[in-house]
Scaffold this motif. Sequence first.
Motif, PDB file in Angstrom:
ATOM      1  N   ASP A 190      41.555  21.921  40.888  1.00  0.00           N
ATOM      2  CA  ASP A 190      42.456  22.956  41.411  1.00  0.00           C
ATOM      3  C   ASP A 190      41.982  24.350  41.004  1.00  0.00           C
ATOM      4  O   ASP A 190      42.082  25.305  41.790  1.00  0.00           O
ATOM      5  N   ALA A 191      41.477  24.459  39.772  1.00  0.00           N
ATOM      6  CA  ALA A 191      40.949  25.750  39.320  1.00  0.00           C
ATOM      7  C   ALA A 191      39.714  26.142  40.126  1.00  0.00           C
ATOM      8  O   ALA A 191      39.529  27.314  40.472  1.00  0.00           O
ATOM      9  N   LEU A 192      38.856  25.166  40.438  1.00  0.00           N
ATOM     10  CA  LEU A 192      37.712  25.433  41.319  1.00  0.00           C
ATOM     11  C   LEU A 192      38.187  25.953  42.668  1.00  0.00           C
ATOM     12  O   LEU A 192      37.606  26.888  43.235  1.00  0.00           O
ATOM     13  N   SER A 193      39.245  25.338  43.179  1.00  0.00           N
ATOM     14  CA  SER A 193      39.782  25.731  44.480  1.00  0.00           C
ATOM     15  C   SER A 193      40.327  27.153  44.447  1.00  0.00           C
ATOM     16  O   SER A 193      40.154  27.922  45.402  1.00  0.00           O
ATOM     17  N   ILE A 194      40.994  27.509  43.344  1.00  0.00           N
ATOM     18  CA  ILE A 194      41.547  28.866  43.222  1.00  0.00           C
ATOM     19  C   ILE A 194      40.436  29.901  43.321  1.00  0.00           C
ATOM     20  O   ILE A 194      40.527  30.881  44.073  1.00  0.00           O
ATOM     21  N   VAL A 195      39.378  29.688  42.560  1.00  0.00           N
ATOM     22  CA  VAL A 195      38.265  30.646  42.563  1.00  0.00           C
ATOM     23  C   VAL A 195      37.595  30.684  43.931  1.00  0.00           C
ATOM     24  O   VAL A 195      37.295  31.754  44.469  1.00  0.00           O
ATOM     25  N   SER A 196      37.377  29.506  44.517  1.00  0.00           N
ATOM     26  CA  SER A 196      36.713  29.433  45.819  1.00  0.00           C
ATOM     27  C   SER A 196      37.506  30.166  46.893  1.00  0.00           C
ATOM     28  O   SER A 196      36.954  30.948  47.676  1.00  0.00           O
ATOM     29  N   ASN A 197      38.810  29.921  46.919  1.00  0.00           N
ATOM     30  CA  ASN A 197      39.651  30.545  47.946  1.00  0.00           C
ATOM     31  C   ASN A 197      39.711  32.058  47.781  1.00  0.00           C
ATOM     32  O   ASN A 197      39.714  32.802  48.762  1.00  0.00           O
ATOM     33  N   ARG A 198      39.763  32.512  46.531  1.00  0.00           N
ATOM     34  CA  ARG A 198      39.875  33.951  46.302  1.00  0.00           C
ATOM     35  C   ARG A 198      38.547  34.667  46.511  1.00  0.00           C
ATOM     36  O   ARG A 198      38.500  35.890  46.560  1.00  0.00           O
ATOM     37  N   MET A 199      37.474  33.882  46.623  1.00  0.00           N
ATOM     38  CA  MET A 199      36.176  34.459  46.979  1.00  0.00           C
ATOM     39  C   MET A 199      35.920  34.348  48.473  1.00  0.00           C
ATOM     40  O   MET A 199      34.812  34.581  48.949  1.00  0.00           O
ATOM     41  N   ASP A 200      36.979  33.944  49.215  1.00  0.00           N
ATOM     42  CA  ASP A 200      36.922  33.835  50.675  1.00  0.00           C
ATOM     43  C   ASP A 200      35.894  32.820  51.151  1.00  0.00           C
ATOM     44  O   ASP A 200      35.326  32.947  52.245  1.00  0.00           O
ATOM     45  N   GLN A 201      35.654  31.780  50.343  1.00  0.00           N
ATOM     46  CA  GLN A 201      34.780  30.695  50.775  1.00  0.00           C
ATOM     47  C   GLN A 201      35.563  29.749  51.677  1.00  0.00           C
ATOM     48  O   GLN A 201      36.764  29.545  51.489  1.00  0.00           O
ATOM     49  N   ILE A 202      34.892  29.174  52.657  1.00  0.00           N
ATOM     50  CA  ILE A 202      35.554  28.264  53.584  1.00  0.00           C
ATOM     51  C   ILE A 202      35.860  26.955  52.862  1.00  0.00           C
ATOM     52  O   ILE A 202      34.952  26.302  52.320  1.00  0.00           O
ATOM     53  N   PRO A 203      37.139  26.555  52.814  1.00  0.00           N
ATOM     54  CA  PRO A 203      37.488  25.332  52.079  1.00  0.00           C
ATOM     55  C   PRO A 203      37.031  24.072  52.810  1.00  0.00           C
ATOM     56  O   PRO A 203      36.851  24.065  54.025  1.00  0.00           O
ATOM     57  N   SER A 204      36.856  23.012  52.051  1.00  0.00           N
ATOM     58  CA  SER A 204      36.501  21.716  52.611  1.00  0.00           C
ATOM     59  C   SER A 204      37.754  20.844  52.619  1.00  0.00           C
ATOM     60  O   SER A 204      38.872  21.354  52.689  1.00  0.00           O
ATOM     61  N   LYS A 205      37.589  19.522  52.494  1.00  0.00           N
ATOM     62  CA  LYS A 205      38.717  18.595  52.573  1.00  0.00           C
ATOM     63  C   LYS A 205      39.748  18.876  51.489  1.00  0.00           C
ATOM     64  O   LYS A 205      39.403  19.135  50.338  1.00  0.00           O
TER      65      LYS A 205
END
Length: 464
Positions: free
Chosen positions: A272-287
């Motif tokens: 979930d922490a990985l997801s937080i950073v990824s989303n806030r860096m505007d990376q396209i999410p996966s599954k």
Amino acid sequence: MARGAQLEACSLRLEANQKNKKNNEHMQTQAFQRVYTKIEQLTKATCTLRAQDVGNEELALVHGRLAQVVKIMGDEITLQVFSGTEGIPTNAEVVFFGKPPVLNVSDELAGRFFDAFGRPIDGGPDVQGEEREIGGPSVNPVRREQPSELITTGIAGIDLNNTLVTGQKIPFFADPDQPYNQVMAMVALRAEADKIILGGMGLTNDDYLFYKQVFENAGALHRIVSFVNTTENPPVERLLVPDMALTAAEYFAIDKNEKVLVLLTDMTLYADALSIVSNRMDQIPSKDSMPGSLYSDLAKIYEKAVQFEAGGSITIIAVTTLSSGDITHAVPDNTGYITEGQLFLRRDTEIGKVIVDPFRSLSRLKQLVIGKKTRADHPQVMNAAIRLYADAANARTKLENGFDLTDYDERTLQFAKEYSDRLLAIDVNIDTTEMLNIAWQLFAKYFSKAEVGIKQEFVEKFWA
């Protein structure tokens, strides 16, 4: 002559002092050049600026807050600010440390509790030792030995049916309301290992105090090292915990040739922490809103499990919590591809206890030790017990659908209930030999020798 020698010594000292002064001035100039005051972009968790000679994962201070480099594009540097960017102005001072996160390693680590940055949180002094970067590469395959040493936990659902081996990596899959932290604490206290490294991610204060009190009361602190991130800490700090724990594990396994068991909980909160950073860096999410790098991020951690030729080893047992038992979610799904099996916790309504589910659990390396490091009848007993337990599940299905049960069906249901209570429940704490003896007692109590279907040589020797 003596006077000349004194003058020469003074001259050398003066020259050395001048060199040191120049070096200090040079270092101060370099330090000054590493300070920046122009932030080009701010998100909720990151800031972007232009800087030179910055390394990946390097630490920095942004407006007095700890941050880490997460992206480098030419001279464009993106920093992840652990406590968030609220209140940081665009002219904030950014100071780079020139190195990634490090941990001081020595025997002083044992018995201590640290935060995600390796700082003591138990009131004790700082650890004195060798400074090592965290998050290094996994061990070269050439240096790996095939796992061959047994790790016992005292939990029959593991030791009897899903035996663990040194150098293995395996997760517990559990619903969030199940007592997985209690199970991990039991494993820590019962496991035959030289050192236990706990990496706690997103622990509540109650969970943190639970671990602390259990370890202290059991008198086991001398062999346990804990790195803890609680719910009161910023979620992105969880990303440092596994690397801190594994750096400590590598010190004891490689430098000290010790058998080390690493316990990581909860890897879903890490993801979930990985997801937080990824989303806030505007990376396209996966599954399931997870980053596309999830597999490699998890593999980087789990692949640190290893057995060394010299005798040291790192075994990783992690917790992956499930959402409504959904094993297809991206986190357990990717975990299953990386690890060597899984231990599935579920509540058995027949006995009202949490058990290690024999149908959904698997240790892919157990065949390396059962019957070799344990008693010769272990594989036969394990297979017979699971087959009879499966027959009980079929009988239960017949009962639920209104069909009549045979005498054999009735006996399998009685066996399954007692088998769950005496061998599968997580509160069972006995050695492997006693587990096998109990299984033989249950066979003799409910079945004939022919129904059990074990080799005659073992029946003659062990039938109760």
